[in-house]
Scaffold this active site. Structure first.
Site, PDB file in Angstrom:
ATOM      1  N   GLY A   1     -13.457  -3.790   0.097  1.00  0.00           N
ATOM      2  CA  GLY A   1     -14.844  -3.319   0.095  1.00  0.00           C
ATOM      3  C   GLY A   1     -15.101  -2.281  -0.984  1.00  0.00           C
ATOM      4  O   GLY A   1     -16.152  -2.296  -1.637  1.00  0.00           O
TER       5      GLY A   1
ATOM      6  N   GLY B   1      -8.960  -8.472  -0.364  1.00  0.00           N
ATOM      7  CA  GLY B   1      -7.799  -8.824   0.462  1.00  0.00           C
ATOM      8  C   GLY B   1      -7.242 -10.213   0.287  1.00  0.00           C
ATOM      9  O   GLY B   1      -6.054 -10.387   0.010  1.00  0.00           O
TER      10      GLY B   1
ATOM     11  N   ARG C   1       0.825  -1.222   0.000  1.00  0.00           N
ATOM     12  CA  ARG C   1       0.000   0.000   0.000  1.00  0.00           C
ATOM     13  C   ARG C   1       0.852   1.262   0.000  1.00  0.00           C
ATOM     14  O   ARG C   1       0.485   2.253  -0.629  1.00  0.00           O
ATOM     15  CB  ARG C   1      -0.938  -0.007   1.200  1.00  0.00           C
ATOM     16  CG  ARG C   1      -2.061  -1.005   1.002  1.00  0.00           C
ATOM     17  CD  ARG C   1      -2.964  -1.017   2.188  1.00  0.00           C
ATOM     18  NE  ARG C   1      -4.164  -1.803   1.925  1.00  0.00           N
ATOM     19  CZ  ARG C   1      -4.860  -2.418   2.856  1.00  0.00           C
ATOM     20  NH1 ARG C   1      -4.491  -2.341   4.118  1.00  0.00           N
ATOM     21  NH2 ARG C   1      -5.921  -3.102   2.540  1.00  0.00           N
TER      22      ARG C   1
ATOM     23  N   LYS D   1     -17.810 -16.706   3.139  1.00  0.00           N
ATOM     24  CA  LYS D   1     -19.258 -16.646   3.338  1.00  0.00           C
ATOM     25  C   LYS D   1     -20.029 -16.100   2.150  1.00  0.00           C
ATOM     26  O   LYS D   1     -19.590 -15.159   1.502  1.00  0.00           O
ATOM     27  CB  LYS D   1     -19.553 -15.769   4.553  1.00  0.00           C
ATOM     28  CG  LYS D   1     -19.058 -16.390   5.839  1.00  0.00           C
ATOM     29  CD  LYS D   1     -19.408 -15.509   6.994  1.00  0.00           C
ATOM     30  CE  LYS D   1     -19.187 -16.223   8.306  1.00  0.00           C
ATOM     31  NZ  LYS D   1     -19.483 -15.365   9.436  1.00  0.00           N
TER      32      LYS D   1
HETATM   33  P1  AMP Z   1     -13.344 -13.795   2.412  1.00  0.00           P
HETATM   34  O1  AMP Z   1     -12.711 -12.802   3.333  1.00  0.00           O
HETATM   35  O2  AMP Z   1     -14.818 -13.931   2.549  1.00  0.00           O
HETATM   36  O3  AMP Z   1     -12.881 -13.609   0.990  1.00  0.00           O
HETATM   37  O4  AMP Z   1     -12.811 -15.218   2.910  1.00  0.00           O
HETATM   38  C1  AMP Z   1     -11.492 -15.613   2.783  1.00  0.00           C
HETATM   39  C2  AMP Z   1     -11.261 -16.797   3.658  1.00  0.00           C
HETATM   40  O5  AMP Z   1     -12.094 -17.863   3.238  1.00  0.00           O
HETATM   41  C3  AMP Z   1      -9.854 -17.326   3.618  1.00  0.00           C
HETATM   42  O6  AMP Z   1      -9.256 -17.062   4.844  1.00  0.00           O
HETATM   43  C4  AMP Z   1     -10.028 -18.816   3.390  1.00  0.00           C
HETATM   44  O7  AMP Z   1      -9.240 -19.604   4.241  1.00  0.00           O
HETATM   45  C5  AMP Z   1     -11.484 -19.043   3.682  1.00  0.00           C
HETATM   46  N1  AMP Z   1     -12.013 -20.226   2.999  1.00  0.00           N
HETATM   47  C6  AMP Z   1     -11.889 -20.559   1.712  1.00  0.00           C
HETATM   48  N2  AMP Z   1     -12.437 -21.755   1.482  1.00  0.00           N
HETATM   49  C7  AMP Z   1     -12.957 -22.194   2.646  1.00  0.00           C
HETATM   50  C8  AMP Z   1     -13.643 -23.373   3.046  1.00  0.00           C
HETATM   51  N3  AMP Z   1     -13.920 -24.346   2.162  1.00  0.00           N
HETATM   52  N4  AMP Z   1     -14.016 -23.494   4.335  1.00  0.00           N
HETATM   53  C9  AMP Z   1     -13.728 -22.517   5.220  1.00  0.00           C
HETATM   54  N5  AMP Z   1     -13.081 -21.377   4.901  1.00  0.00           N
HETATM   55  C10 AMP Z   1     -12.695 -21.213   3.633  1.00  0.00           C
END
Ligand code: AMP
Length: 395
Positions: A376, A353, A35, A197
């Site tokens: 975001g 990120g 950054r 999620k």
């Molecule tokens: P996000 O911030 O929503 O993009 O989520 C990123 C995170 O999702 C990373 O830290 C990954 O480790 C996690 N992730 C990816 N695949 C899975 C999975 N199958 N089960 C649990 N966490 C996951």
């Protein structure tokens, strides 16, 4: 609208909103200076024009003034990359900052202490913004990462610089690359959405549905979709209150002629740990007690084929728990497919990120068309929302 490239900063004091929210280790060493590096061209332009620079940023999420969130920790690195001494104001407003700013000479750089030591920053307080504005002649917004926030330094301050306001080079680059993706996308256009999620990605998925040809769904949110379709997901991550939304997304996709691609096989584990027992199964038959933590090799091949046939690619979020080596292979294969496709002429934009962290882990950052610094902000811009930090400059 003023453009940074044609503006002459000679004898002008420019206050630049940068995003120096860098990760620090327990000894306050910067673990990823991306950054800071991204803001250097804008700072250098002002200095090379014989102007002076006042830098303002936030760092972390301080509740009040806290030593561990002090921007003074970044002074040594900033001084080294710019090759100049950095003056520092222990408070971003008040007498010390005013005196330092008043006496600032051409080619000098003043860094202000963390803006978020004052709650007024996040509240978008007018008086606080005015005090910041009094330090300078020109306001430059170069903090894309916070452009979706209507904070004092990112948007409200614009009111006090009727003409003398502009984007920095980073903001210009971010906006032109995302605009290219949104308005000039060559087809097929494929979005790869991963991460933990569904709930945090619903809006972006809905808006992408109007733009893309293929939507690849990976990562933890896969299992909410699989469960919504009646599959057994064992102990995989799931959002039971989002099953209906997942079904709606699938129906909408069909209506919009968007092909949704969900894993067909998964690497499953008996524990959320790198040394867990693992095996590969079909994605809708995960035994009780086991959880899906990565895509399987059949899915890797399917996703790679779609990515390789695409002319425009957006990647947001890892398709597995890539932080653990045992579950990083799927994300690495997606990353590799994006690189191959980019080498064959596709335009690839990666942002958010964790996908950037994955791109760094697999050393592919230089092989992508563009890596956004926004999380975001990137998602909201793609969703079609007006970003306060962008609107304030354009107004
Ligand atoms: P996000 O911030 O929503 O993009 O989520 C990123 C995170 O999702 C990373 O830290 C990954 O480790 C996690 N992730 C990816 N695949 C899975 C999975 N199958 N089960 C649990 N966490 C996951």
């Amino acid at each position: 609208m003023q453009k940074i490239d044609s503006y002459n900063f000679s004898n002008k004091k420019a206050i630049i909103r940068v995003d120096f929210n860098v990760p620090l280790d327990e000894n306050f060493n910067i673990t990823d200076p991306t950054r800071i590096n991204s803001a250097i061209p804008t700072i250098k332009k002002v200095l090379n024009d014989n102007g002076s620079v006042i830098l303002m940023s936030h760092l972390g999420r301080p509740k009040a003034s806290e030593e561990k969130f002090s921007l003074k920790h970044i002074i040594p690195y900033l001084s080294e990359v710019l090759g100049v001494e950095i003056l520092f104001a222990n408070d971003c407003i008040g007498e010390e900052a005013e005196n330092l700013a008043k006496n600032l000479q051409a080619k000098q750089v003043l860094l202000l202490e963390n803006l978020r030591f004052h709650p007024e920053e996040k509240k978008g307080d007018k008086d606080f913004a005015k005090q910041l504005s009094n330090l300078a002649d020109v306001w430059i917004n170069d903090a894309f990462g916070t452009a979706h926030r209507r904070h004092a330094s990112t948007a409200v301050i614009a009111e006090y610089f009727s003409e003398n306001k502009m984007f920095g080079y980073l903001m210009e680059k971010e906006l032109s690359n995302i605009d290219k993706l949104l308005h000039k996308a060559e087809r097929p256009f494929t979005a790869i959405m991963g991460g933990a999620k569904v709930s945090s990605k619903i809006e972006i998925i809905e808006s992408l549905m109007k733009k893309v040809d293929n939507l690849i769904i990976g990562g933890g949110m896969t299992f909410t979709f699989v469960k919504a379709m009646g599959g057994n997901i064992g102990a995989s991550l799931v959002e039971d209150d989002k099953l209906e939304i997942a079904r709606e997304i699938l129906t909408k996709a069909e209506k919009n002629n968007v092909k949704i691609h969900i894993s067909t096989d998964a690497v499953i584990a008996d524990n959320f740990a790198n040394d867990a027992n693992t095996k590969t199964t079909v994605v809708h038959e995960i035994p009780n007690g086991w959880m899906g933590l990565d895509i399987g090799s059949e899915t890797e091949a399917n996703f790679a084929k779609i990515i390789n046939e695409s002319k425009t690619i957006l990647w947001n979020g890892p398709v597995g728990v890539f932080e653990m080596d045992s579950f990083a292979k799927g994300t690495e294969s997606v990353a590799k497919a994006i690189v191959d496709s980019t080498e064959n002429g596709a335009f690839s934009l990666v942002g958010g990120g964790d996908s950037v962290a994955a791109a760094n882990k697999f050393n592919i950052v230089d092989k992508l068309s563009y890596v956004s610094t926004g999380g975001g902000a990137l998602l909201e811009y793609i969703e079609g929302k007006e970003l306060p930090g962008v609107a304030a400059v354009r107004a």
